[in-house]
Design a protein around this motif. Structure first.
Motif, short mmCIF file in Angstrom:
data_model
loop_
_atom_site.label_atom_id
_atom_site.label_comp_id
_atom_site.label_asym_id
_atom_site.label_seq_id
_atom_site.Cartn_x
_atom_site.Cartn_y
_atom_site.Cartn_z
N UNK A 22 0.87 -1.18 0.00
CA UNK A 22 0.00 0.00 0.00
C UNK A 22 0.90 1.22 0.00
N UNK A 23 0.84 1.99 -1.08
CA UNK A 23 1.66 3.18 -1.20
C UNK A 23 0.82 4.40 -0.88
N UNK A 24 1.32 5.23 0.02
CA UNK A 24 0.64 6.45 0.41
C UNK A 24 1.23 7.64 -0.32
N UNK A 25 0.37 8.53 -0.79
CA UNK A 25 0.82 9.76 -1.43
C UNK A 25 -0.03 10.90 -0.92
N UNK A 26 0.41 12.12 -1.20
CA UNK A 26 -0.28 13.28 -0.66
C UNK A 26 0.34 13.66 0.66
N UNK A 27 -0.48 13.96 1.66
CA UNK A 27 0.02 14.35 2.98
C UNK A 27 0.40 13.09 3.76
N UNK A 28 1.63 12.67 3.58
CA UNK A 28 2.08 11.42 4.20
C UNK A 28 2.90 11.65 5.44
#
Length: 128
Positions: A22-28
């Protein structure tokens, strides 16, 4: 706003393994816990595993203890779920989720209402 994207699902025989990412992007940069949930056809979404921001604390559903391992890589932008000894009853859509509140009560790791951001899910099918 955090965007989460799961991958790694597929079809596997009973006893096999898969690793979900699970890759998080944006305000990480948010220092909150993350978790995996799953939903089988006709059933409610259920908790699978969760991990604290630091990675030091992990939590598992009884049904997956000893078979699944949750982890997050150093930059905290990728969450993993290593699934071993898969069973047909593990068949479901698996969702990655992130909290947006720091909870002191660890019970919040187990409840979907404690998570704010969700991915679209990845299908895992285990054949017998």
């Amino acid at each position: 706003q955090v965007r989460l994207a799961e991958s790694g699902g597929g079809l596997v025989q009973a006893g096999g393994s898969l690793r979900l990412s699970c890759v998080a992007s944006g305000r990480t940069d948010s220092p909150y816990g993350m978790g995996w949930f799953r939903q089988a056809p006709g059933k409610e979404r259920e908790f699978v595993a969760a991990i604290s921001w630091s990675g030091r604390n992990t939590y598992y559903a009884d049904s997956v203890k000893g078979r699944f391992t949750i982890s997050r890589e150093g930059s905290k932008k990728t969450l993993y779920l290593q699934m071993n000894s898969l069973k047909p009853e593990d068949t479901a859509v698996y969702y990655c989720a992130q909290q947006n509140t720091y909870y002191t009560n660890t019970r919040n790791y187990y409840t979907s209402n404690s998570y704010h951001d969700w991915g679209q899910g990845t299908q895992v099918t285990v054949s017998s």
